[in-house]
Write a protein that holds these residues in place. Structure first.
Motif, PDB file in Angstrom:
ATOM      1  N   MET A   1       9.020   7.886   5.968  1.00 53.63           N
ATOM      2  CA  MET A   1       7.825   8.624   5.599  1.00 53.63           C
ATOM      3  C   MET A   1       8.134   9.667   4.530  1.00 53.63           C
ATOM      4  N   ASP A   2       9.405  10.030   4.418  1.00 55.08           N
ATOM      5  CA  ASP A   2       9.777  10.991   3.384  1.00 55.08           C
ATOM      6  C   ASP A   2       9.516  10.431   1.983  1.00 55.08           C
ATOM      7  N   LEU A   3       9.486   9.112   1.867  1.00 54.33           N
ATOM      8  CA  LEU A   3       9.200   8.488   0.571  1.00 54.33           C
ATOM      9  C   LEU A   3       7.827   8.898   0.043  1.00 54.33           C
ATOM     10  N   LEU A   4       6.903   9.160   0.948  1.00 50.95           N
ATOM     11  CA  LEU A   4       5.546   9.513   0.537  1.00 50.95           C
ATOM     12  C   LEU A   4       5.446  10.933   0.015  1.00 50.95           C
ATOM     13  N   LYS A   5       6.442  11.732   0.296  1.00 51.96           N
ATOM     14  CA  LYS A   5       6.426  13.121  -0.158  1.00 51.96           C
ATOM     15  C   LYS A   5       6.869  13.257  -1.615  1.00 51.96           C
ATOM     16  N   ILE A   6       7.486  12.199  -2.152  1.00 46.49           N
ATOM     17  CA  ILE A   6       7.928  12.230  -3.539  1.00 46.49           C
ATOM     18  C   ILE A   6       6.693  12.029  -4.422  1.00 46.49           C
ATOM     19  N   PRO A   7       6.492  12.881  -5.405  1.00 46.41           N
ATOM     20  CA  PRO A   7       5.308  12.755  -6.265  1.00 46.41           C
ATOM     21  C   PRO A   7       5.267  11.419  -7.016  1.00 46.41           C
ATOM     22  N   LYS A  59      -1.395  -6.960   0.047  1.00 48.06           N
ATOM     23  CA  LYS A  59      -1.602  -5.502   0.099  1.00 48.06           C
ATOM     24  C   LYS A  59      -1.601  -4.907  -1.305  1.00 48.06           C
ATOM     25  N   VAL A  60      -0.694  -5.384  -2.158  1.00 42.17           N
ATOM     26  CA  VAL A  60      -0.651  -4.890  -3.541  1.00 42.17           C
ATOM     27  C   VAL A  60      -1.965  -5.215  -4.239  1.00 42.17           C
ATOM     28  N   GLU A  61      -2.473  -6.418  -4.021  1.00 42.65           N
ATOM     29  CA  GLU A  61      -3.762  -6.795  -4.617  1.00 42.65           C
ATOM     30  C   GLU A  61      -4.900  -5.923  -4.068  1.00 42.65           C
ATOM     31  N   GLU A  62      -4.839  -5.621  -2.790  1.00 39.88           N
ATOM     32  CA  GLU A  62      -5.872  -4.786  -2.163  1.00 39.88           C
ATOM     33  C   GLU A  62      -5.908  -3.387  -2.779  1.00 39.88           C
ATOM     34  N   PHE A  63      -4.744  -2.858  -3.124  1.00 37.44           N
ATOM     35  CA  PHE A  63      -4.644  -1.501  -3.661  1.00 37.44           C
ATOM     36  C   PHE A  63      -4.453  -1.474  -5.181  1.00 37.44           C
ATOM     37  N   ARG A  64      -4.691  -2.582  -5.861  1.00 41.02           N
ATOM     38  CA  ARG A  64      -4.373  -2.694  -7.287  1.00 41.02           C
ATOM     39  C   ARG A  64      -5.047  -1.637  -8.161  1.00 41.02           C
ATOM     40  N   ASP A  65      -6.163  -1.082  -7.713  1.00 42.54           N
ATOM     41  CA  ASP A  65      -6.867  -0.078  -8.515  1.00 42.54           C
ATOM     42  C   ASP A  65      -6.307   1.331  -8.323  1.00 42.54           C
ATOM     43  N   ASP A  66      -5.381   1.497  -7.407  1.00 40.13           N
ATOM     44  CA  ASP A  66      -4.792   2.811  -7.141  1.00 40.13           C
ATOM     45  C   ASP A  66      -3.271   2.703  -7.297  1.00 40.13           C
ATOM     46  N   ARG A  67      -2.773   3.076  -8.464  1.00 44.44           N
ATOM     47  CA  ARG A  67      -1.341   2.930  -8.762  1.00 44.44           C
ATOM     48  C   ARG A  67      -0.464   3.732  -7.801  1.00 44.44           C
ATOM     49  N   ARG A  75       7.744   1.353  -2.809  1.00 45.74           N
ATOM     50  CA  ARG A  75       8.816   2.200  -2.273  1.00 45.74           C
ATOM     51  C   ARG A  75       9.171   1.756  -0.854  1.00 45.74           C
ATOM     52  N   GLY A  76       8.148   1.541  -0.045  1.00 51.66           N
ATOM     53  CA  GLY A  76       8.373   1.102   1.331  1.00 51.66           C
ATOM     54  C   GLY A  76       9.042  -0.256   1.392  1.00 51.66           C
ATOM     55  N   PHE A  77       8.633  -1.178   0.526  1.00 49.41           N
ATOM     56  CA  PHE A  77       9.214  -2.518   0.503  1.00 49.41           C
ATOM     57  C   PHE A  77      10.697  -2.461   0.166  1.00 49.41           C
ATOM     58  N   PHE A  78      11.061  -1.745  -0.888  1.00 45.17           N
ATOM     59  CA  PHE A  78      12.467  -1.697  -1.283  1.00 45.17           C
ATOM     60  C   PHE A  78      13.306  -0.900  -0.280  1.00 45.17           C
ATOM     61  N   PHE A  79      12.698   0.099   0.366  1.00 45.28           N
ATOM     62  CA  PHE A  79      13.394   0.781   1.461  1.00 45.28           C
ATOM     63  C   PHE A  79      13.688  -0.219   2.568  1.00 45.28           C
ATOM     64  N   TRP A  80      12.703  -1.035   2.900  1.00 45.47           N
ATOM     65  CA  TRP A  80      12.865  -2.055   3.946  1.00 45.47           C
ATOM     66  C   TRP A  80      13.951  -3.056   3.550  1.00 45.47           C
ATOM     67  N   GLN A  91       8.454  -3.543   8.583  1.00 43.92           N
ATOM     68  CA  GLN A  91       7.907  -3.880   7.272  1.00 43.92           C
ATOM     69  C   GLN A  91       6.781  -2.895   6.976  1.00 43.92           C
ATOM     70  N   PRO A  92       7.016  -1.911   6.109  1.00 44.94           N
ATOM     71  CA  PRO A  92       6.042  -0.854   5.876  1.00 44.94           C
ATOM     72  C   PRO A  92       4.667  -1.359   5.440  1.00 44.94           C
ATOM     73  N   TRP A  93       4.618  -2.415   4.667  1.00 45.02           N
ATOM     74  CA  TRP A  93       3.331  -2.924   4.191  1.00 45.02           C
ATOM     75  C   TRP A  93       2.524  -3.577   5.299  1.00 45.02           C
ATOM     76  N   MET A  94       3.131  -3.768   6.470  1.00 47.99           N
ATOM     77  CA  MET A  94       2.454  -4.349   7.624  1.00 47.99           C
ATOM     78  C   MET A  94       2.192  -3.299   8.707  1.00 47.99           C
ATOM     79  N   ASP A  95       2.689  -2.085   8.506  1.00 48.21           N
ATOM     80  CA  ASP A  95       2.606  -1.035   9.518  1.00 48.21           C
ATOM     81  C   ASP A  95       1.371  -0.166   9.281  1.00 48.21           C
TER      82      ASP A  95
END
Length: 103
Positions: A1-7, A59-67, A75-80, A91-95
């Protein structure tokens, strides 16, 4: 979750996007005997991570309008990917908790 704190960082997104969409040449393996193996190029294009992980692609397609959200997914995928051998890796994209934290 610390990954989300990075701007948000557009250069990081660009680099992660390149990695997740890259199609490297496929490799074959030939058994030489006595537990020896030799890898060789099959001269064919391999699959990208988005090709291999359909749920991530969706999930990437679902959020494609929000970079920003796409960056968090990647970030979550590569952490995984780096931590899959560890017990309890998820798997963060499934959590749903991970997805709600930046949703």
């Amino acid at each position: 979750m610390d990954l989300l704190k990075i701007p948000y960082n557009k250069h990081e997104l660009s680099n992660l996007w390149r990695e997740v969409t890259e199609r490297k040449p496929a490799q074959g393996v030939k058994e030489l005997g006595h537990r020896r193996m030799k890898s060789y190029s099959t001269k064919t294009e391999g699959k990208s991570y988005l090709d291999q992980y359909e749920a991530l692609r969706k999930k990437v397609e679902e959020f494609r309008d929000d970079r920003r959200k796409v960056l968090y997914l990647l970030r979550g995928f590569f952490f995984w990917l780096k931590n899959t051998p560890h017990e309890g890796a998820f798997q963060p994209w499934m959590d749903s908790l991970y997805l709600k934290s930046f949703g």
